[in-house]
Design a protein around this motif. Structure first.
Motif, PDB file in Angstrom:
ATOM      1  N   GLY A   1      -3.496  -8.893  -2.100  1.00 22.98           N
ATOM      2  CA  GLY A   1      -4.086  -7.516  -1.414  1.00 22.98           C
ATOM      3  C   GLY A   1      -3.620  -7.697  -0.272  1.00 22.98           C
ATOM      4  N   LEU A   2      -3.405  -6.401   0.311  1.00 19.68           N
ATOM      5  CA  LEU A   2      -2.805  -5.979   1.543  1.00 19.68           C
ATOM      6  C   LEU A   2      -3.986  -5.166   2.094  1.00 19.68           C
TER       7      LEU A   2
ATOM      8  N   LEU B   1       4.152 -26.420   5.076  1.00 19.80           N
ATOM      9  CA  LEU B   1       3.449 -25.627   4.272  1.00 19.80           C
ATOM     10  C   LEU B   1       3.047 -25.636   2.861  1.00 19.80           C
TER      11      LEU B   1
ATOM     12  N   SER C   1       1.215 -22.411  -1.246  1.00 17.31           N
ATOM     13  CA  SER C   1       2.290 -22.800  -0.322  1.00 17.31           C
ATOM     14  C   SER C   1       3.302 -21.432  -0.335  1.00 17.31           C
ATOM     15  N   ILE C   2       3.669 -20.641  -1.355  1.00 15.60           N
ATOM     16  CA  ILE C   2       4.489 -19.590  -1.263  1.00 15.60           C
ATOM     17  C   ILE C   2       3.666 -18.652  -0.299  1.00 15.60           C
TER      18      ILE C   2
ATOM     19  N   ARG D   1       1.334 -19.025   1.950  1.00 14.64           N
ATOM     20  CA  ARG D   1       1.325 -19.354   3.158  1.00 14.64           C
ATOM     21  C   ARG D   1       2.836 -19.023   3.978  1.00 14.64           C
ATOM     22  N   LEU D   2       3.669 -19.466   3.279  1.00 15.15           N
ATOM     23  CA  LEU D   2       5.203 -19.050   3.738  1.00 15.15           C
ATOM     24  C   LEU D   2       5.323 -17.467   3.939  1.00 15.15           C
ATOM     25  N   TYR D   3       4.937 -16.868   2.890  1.00 13.33           N
ATOM     26  CA  TYR D   3       5.329 -15.327   3.157  1.00 13.33           C
ATOM     27  C   TYR D   3       4.434 -14.924   4.197  1.00 13.33           C
TER      28      TYR D   3
ATOM     29  N   GLU E   1       3.274 -16.257   7.037  1.00 11.44           N
ATOM     30  CA  GLU E   1       4.007 -16.735   8.132  1.00 11.44           C
ATOM     31  C   GLU E   1       5.220 -15.999   8.678  1.00 11.44           C
ATOM     32  N   ALA E   2       6.161 -15.850   7.616  1.00 11.76           N
ATOM     33  CA  ALA E   2       7.468 -15.507   7.693  1.00 11.76           C
ATOM     34  C   ALA E   2       7.325 -13.853   8.058  1.00 11.76           C
ATOM     35  N   ILE E   3       6.266 -13.349   7.511  1.00 15.10           N
ATOM     36  CA  ILE E   3       6.337 -11.758   7.673  1.00 15.10           C
ATOM     37  C   ILE E   3       5.525 -11.406   8.681  1.00 15.10           C
ATOM     38  N   LEU E   4       4.334 -12.074   9.058  1.00 16.58           N
ATOM     39  CA  LEU E   4       3.664 -11.895  10.272  1.00 16.58           C
ATOM     40  C   LEU E   4       3.590 -13.060  11.143  1.00 16.58           C
ATOM     41  N   PRO E   5       4.633 -13.160  12.049  1.00 14.35           N
ATOM     42  CA  PRO E   5       4.853 -14.380  12.792  1.00 14.35           C
ATOM     43  C   PRO E   5       3.732 -14.686  13.560  1.00 14.35           C
ATOM     44  N   GLU E   6       3.105 -13.425  14.075  1.00 15.91           N
ATOM     45  CA  GLU E   6       2.038 -13.512  14.938  1.00 15.91           C
ATOM     46  C   GLU E   6       0.567 -13.471  14.351  1.00 15.91           C
TER      47      GLU E   6
ATOM     48  N   MET F   1      -2.887  -9.941   4.842  1.00 16.91           N
ATOM     49  CA  MET F   1      -2.150 -10.488   3.471  1.00 16.91           C
ATOM     50  C   MET F   1      -3.289 -11.422   2.876  1.00 16.91           C
TER      51      MET F   1
END
Lengths: 328, 328
Positions: free
Chosen positions: A272-273, A327, B131-132, B134-136, B138-143, B269
């Motif tokens: 969800g977003l 991660l 894990s996937i 967590r990665l999405y 952090e990569a999409i919303l670095p802050e 997210m």
């Protein structure tokens, strides 16, 4: 170390501004230019020191830009710009006309192949992250059903339709997932639901002086295609309220996979977003995939691809070893 | 067309049975054998006609198996079997000792490189799909900040700890995400939370005849490491209730990324799982990644990798063009 990924933006609307802002948070990337069809001298951009060029000069910059992020619209801009620019640059775009994806992919792929470039199409959240989650759901739980809900979100097309109703001075329309439908799906019962059963529509309308509220409401809720098949509410507000309370561009939604494993075990996967700003979030996804596009080209890849073809790790500035350690 | 992917299972416990069952729903794969350290003659498996072999004969089958799915445990089995078998077969495993991932990866990678095989490690949901996500995030919303919640789920280690308390005849322990903590995180306030603040623990205990309930409860809730730092409830039930109501292995949880874009837009997210059977779901993820391992080897890949290195599309039996048309 002067090895930042050099990014340029083509098209400076809400999405382009979002990309500019997202690049501020990407330590390994830098914005080297903005390309526009407007008069570059009159375009005020947020970043200081970043040059603005007319889009028709973009071909002069093929050696100065690692990835060009296309921020034009899917209706008029991308069908033309996507293939043209993918012949010259590695590109990332947010093409979102679902029905035309195969055709658009073919055109962009031919161009990217000819220019030996990587072009990532249909990046964002739907298509994009929602597509990835539909795929994970179906691949992991082959026996099951997938549900996509959208909202709460501002719908531009439906807002425009309300504004065309006689007597309407201003309006916004939000699409809202039906709470009852979501609960049914989350419970694992796997109901069969049409889009209109999954969503309700909420309109906030400013009337023109002297307009008949009941006539306006009736015209909206009975409008074919847009509202007639939905549960629609119409709220009348003042122009001040419209400006004050409805200026943001929130959106979001859910992808739910309801499946069965073994003899009879119910399994639910849900993504969800809840987005405070739809264009800023889409832009943030574009920037992460621009990083991936750059790396894929470095690794020798060529041609068009979608988010479904790209490993998650390529989106992160961290190395594969760091990602495993932190991660996994 | 005899081109199904030939899968074998090493280790036939709950996870191995789950893999066997998941393969029934994979039209492009077939189970060609089960390898066990027990006496093959005494192992009753669900599928008819599938041969069972002693694990120490597995090397005889290198040409008959496309992917070997390792269903042993992370503590004793995989540290030894993972590297050994990755030298001989393409493998997929669910190694889940987070702290030892770098070391395990290095050992499996060396073996897979030497044998020219693909080995996908740490497949499942955590590590794995979580894990996937967590990665999405952090990569999409670095802050922003990432939160992982686990449960409601049966914890084997904590259930064992309760069973060791004097006076306890039987017990299960569930880890449950704290509703208050989840709400705080979903609201976007980004609280700082320790694991113990994010979860509560619920024990269902059968007393031995004559045992003192208060003493047992006190021994549980004050147990260092396991319960002392948590909000723990202890319910006393009958042996019949334990057997009737607590035989399933549910689990699940959430990964939430709470981030900011632009000046001040809140973006959330969230990925969540509600699993009726933890081992069956993990097995379903293993089977989808076995398909990816096979394809990656066909494409020429060699060595160890994790879910973070694998494009989503490789998990599906559908072609890239079908996926773009149907799911993008």
């Amino acid at each position: 170390m002067n090895s930042k990924i050099r990014i340029a933006i083509a098209g400076y609307g809400n999405l382009g501004r979002g990309v500019e802002s997202a690049l501020d948070r990407a330590p390994d990337m830098e914005l080297v230019g903005v390309f526009t069809r407007r008069d570059p001298g009159k375009l005020i951009i947020q970043s200081t020191g970043v040059p603005v060029y007319p889009l028709d000069r973009v071909a002069e910059f093929v050696d100065a830009v690692d990835v060009l992020i296309l921020c034009g619209g899917s209706k008029a801009d991308l069908p033309e710009q996507g293939p043209q620019l993918a012949a010259l640059f590695n590109t990332v775009d947010s093409f979102d006309t679902h029905a035309k994806v195969p055709e658009y992919f073919a055109a962009v792929d031919a161009a990217a192949q000819s220019g030996q470039r990587v072009a990532v199409i249909s990046v964002g959240w739907d298509p994009g992250l929602f597509s990835i989650n539909r795929l994970y759901g179906e691949a992991i739980l082959p026996e099951g059903a997938t549900y996509t809900f959208w909202g709460k979100g501002l719908s531009q097309g439906h807002s425009d339709a309300v504004r065309r109703v006689p007597g309407v001075a201003g309006a916004v329309q939000y699409t809202i997932p039906s709470p009852e439908a979501i609960e049914k799906v989350r419970s694992g019962t796997r109901p069969v639901l049409e889009t209109r059963e999954k969503h309700v529509r909420e309109c906030h309308v400013v009337l023109e002086a002297g307009a008949d509220a009941n006539a306006v409401r009736e015209a909206i809720v009975t409008m074919p295609d847009y509202f007639a098949d939905y549960d629609t509410t119409v709220n009348f507000i003042t122009a001040q309220e419209l400006a004050r309370d409805h200026g943001a561009m929130p959106h979001g939604g859910f992808v739910i996979r309801s499946g069965t494993t073994g003899t009879d075990s119910a399994q639910i996967m849900e993504f969800g977003l809840k987005l405070g700003s739809n264009p800023e979030f889409t832009a943030s996804v574009l920037v992460a995939y621009a990083r991936a596009a750059y790396r894929l080209r470095q690794q020798g890849a060529v041609g068009a691809m979608s988010v479904l073809d790209i490993a998650p790790g390529l989106l992160s500035p961290k190395s594969a070893a760091e990602l495993r350690k932190e991660l996994l």
